[in-house]
Write a protein that holds these residues in place. Structure first.
Motif, PDB file in Angstrom:
ATOM      1  N   THR A  68      21.230  47.535  71.806  1.00 19.57           N
ATOM      2  CA  THR A  68      22.102  46.837  72.759  1.00 19.57           C
ATOM      3  C   THR A  68      21.333  46.478  74.024  1.00 19.57           C
ATOM      4  N   SER A  69      20.588  47.447  74.550  1.00 18.81           N
ATOM      5  CA  SER A  69      19.849  47.210  75.796  1.00 18.81           C
ATOM      6  C   SER A  69      18.789  46.122  75.640  1.00 18.81           C
ATOM      7  N   LYS A  70      18.250  45.996  74.431  1.00 16.26           N
ATOM      8  CA  LYS A  70      17.175  45.036  74.190  1.00 16.26           C
ATOM      9  C   LYS A  70      17.675  43.642  73.797  1.00 16.26           C
ATOM     10  N   THR A  71      18.910  43.549  73.329  1.00 14.66           N
ATOM     11  CA  THR A  71      19.357  42.270  72.748  1.00 14.66           C
ATOM     12  C   THR A  71      20.601  41.671  73.376  1.00 14.66           C
TER      13      THR A  71
ATOM     14  N   PHE B 219       6.654  54.365  69.498  1.00 14.90           N
ATOM     15  CA  PHE B 219       6.887  55.771  69.160  1.00 14.90           C
ATOM     16  C   PHE B 219       7.732  56.452  70.232  1.00 14.90           C
ATOM     17  N   ASN B 220       7.451  56.147  71.507  1.00 14.32           N
ATOM     18  CA  ASN B 220       8.243  56.764  72.584  1.00 14.32           C
ATOM     19  C   ASN B 220       9.705  56.354  72.495  1.00 14.32           C
ATOM     20  N   ASP B 221       9.954  55.070  72.165  1.00 15.27           N
ATOM     21  CA  ASP B 221      11.332  54.630  71.936  1.00 15.27           C
ATOM     22  C   ASP B 221      11.960  55.423  70.799  1.00 15.27           C
ATOM     23  N   ALA B 222      11.209  55.536  69.702  1.00 15.18           N
ATOM     24  CA  ALA B 222      11.723  56.211  68.506  1.00 15.18           C
ATOM     25  C   ALA B 222      12.009  57.679  68.777  1.00 15.18           C
ATOM     26  N   LYS B 223      11.137  58.307  69.535  1.00 16.72           N
ATOM     27  CA  LYS B 223      11.328  59.725  69.862  1.00 16.72           C
ATOM     28  C   LYS B 223      12.606  59.919  70.671  1.00 16.72           C
TER      29      LYS B 223
ATOM     30  N   THR C 168      21.658  40.497  76.310  1.00 18.34           N
ATOM     31  CA  THR C 168      21.569  39.259  77.088  1.00 18.34           C
ATOM     32  C   THR C 168      21.189  38.079  76.202  1.00 18.34           C
ATOM     33  N   ALA C 169      20.164  38.301  75.352  1.00 15.14           N
ATOM     34  CA  ALA C 169      19.712  37.218  74.471  1.00 15.14           C
ATOM     35  C   ALA C 169      20.813  36.817  73.488  1.00 15.14           C
ATOM     36  N   LEU C 170      21.539  37.810  72.970  1.00 16.03           N
ATOM     37  CA  LEU C 170      22.602  37.507  72.018  1.00 16.03           C
ATOM     38  C   LEU C 170      23.754  36.753  72.683  1.00 16.03           C
ATOM     39  N   TYR C 171      24.099  37.162  73.893  1.00 14.79           N
ATOM     40  CA  TYR C 171      25.176  36.462  74.589  1.00 14.79           C
ATOM     41  C   TYR C 171      24.801  34.988  74.781  1.00 14.79           C
ATOM     42  N   ASP C 172      23.579  34.750  75.242  1.00 18.31           N
ATOM     43  CA  ASP C 172      23.131  33.379  75.469  1.00 18.31           C
ATOM     44  C   ASP C 172      23.105  32.581  74.166  1.00 18.31           C
TER      45      ASP C 172
ATOM     46  N   PRO D 257      18.066  37.096  63.592  1.00 19.40           N
ATOM     47  CA  PRO D 257      16.683  36.914  64.070  1.00 19.40           C
ATOM     48  C   PRO D 257      16.399  37.630  65.391  1.00 19.40           C
ATOM     49  N   ILE D 258      17.385  37.674  66.284  1.00 17.35           N
ATOM     50  CA  ILE D 258      17.187  38.351  67.572  1.00 17.35           C
ATOM     51  C   ILE D 258      17.054  39.849  67.359  1.00 17.35           C
ATOM     52  N   PHE D 259      17.866  40.411  66.475  1.00 15.37           N
ATOM     53  CA  PHE D 259      17.756  41.832  66.157  1.00 15.37           C
ATOM     54  C   PHE D 259      16.392  42.160  65.559  1.00 15.37           C
ATOM     55  N   ILE D 260      15.937  41.330  64.648  1.00 13.96           N
ATOM     56  CA  ILE D 260      14.653  41.586  63.985  1.00 13.96           C
ATOM     57  C   ILE D 260      13.520  41.628  65.000  1.00 13.96           C
ATOM     58  N   ASP D 261      13.527  40.706  65.952  1.00 17.15           N
ATOM     59  CA  ASP D 261      12.493  40.701  66.987  1.00 17.15           C
ATOM     60  C   ASP D 261      12.530  41.979  67.813  1.00 17.15           C
TER      61      ASP D 261
END
Length: 235
Positions: A144-147, A125-129, A149-153, A114-118
């Motif tokens: 990794t940069s986006k998830t 588009f800028n991220d994708a580029k 901290t949330a995944l560790y918690d 669920p955390i990955f999906i969010d």
């Protein structure tokens, strides 16, 4: 002469990157061609595929334990426990201790989806580029940069619960007590929850990177028309 050759190679590399950047920046809109939204959707599909094909494998029995890419080894402070137990004929108990660490990780990974999906939903588009123009694991690094901290918690209490569920807490309490009772050894009391949480996270990102590299390098791994169109830009 060597300097001239190196300079020429650098110019070629710079030109190739610049041309790819120009292609992505100036994509026409509408019709049968790729839009900015298409590119972002293509990267989302690639990450979804990595989670579906690779991360789901980690939740199965032996998903960590029999996968040499992600198998959780003993932390340094427990390696002497392992050796000490084997030296006194308790090798089977030591083997079981290693197995249950991996079992706890396998039990916890299902919490990651669920955390990955969010995080994937938020790709712009800028991220994708940036991802498309990046290295073989650029999408994984983004995730990794986006998830992380949330995944560790999320993982840490689940790992702690999984230790009890798979019996790892009792096994390791027994292992450590037996080791600490061996004459002339120094006592150990490692934070196994923190260690296994960190190793489980590494395993998750490792397997996503495996799928990303497949999609980038093998046309046959681009299983949708959108993946084929988007990643053709980086070929």
């Amino acid at each position: 002469m060597i300097r001239k050759i190196l300079a020429f190679i650098l110019i070629l590399n710079f030109t190739a990157c610049a041309e790819l950047q120009d292609v992505v920046n100036n994509l026409p809109q509408g019709g049968d061609v790729l839009s900015n939204a298409d590119i972002a959707s293509g990267l989302r599909q690639a990450l979804d595929l990595g989670i579906d094909k690779q991360v789901s494998k980690l939740t199965q029995k032996d998903g960590f334990f029999k996968n040499e890419l992600v198998k959780i080894a003993l932390p340094q402070e427990l390696q002497k426990v392992d050796k000490g137990l084997r030296d006194i004929g308790l090798g089977n108990l030591a083997d079981e201790g290693l197995k249950v660490l991996n079992r706890a990780a396998e039990d916890a990974v299902s919490e990651a989806t669920p955390i990955f999906i969010d995080a994937i939903k938020d790709i712009t588009f800028n991220d994708a580029k940036t991802i498309l123009l990046g290295n073989d694991d650029a999408a994984t690094q983004y995730l990794t940069s986006k998830t992380q901290t949330a995944l560790y918690d999320k993982f840490k209490p689940v790992i702690n619960s999984s230790f009890s569920k798979v019996g790892a807490d009792q096994i390791w309490e027994n292992l450590i007590n037996k080791y600490n009772a061996i004459p002339f050894t120094s006592n150990v009391n490692p934070d196994l929850t923190d260690y296994v949480t960190g190793e489980a996270l590494k395993g998750v990102y490792t397997m996503i990177a495996v799928e990303e590299k497949e999609i980038r390098s093998k046309v046959s791994s681009r299983t949708t028309s959108l993946l084929q169109k988007v990643f053709a830009l980086q070929d």
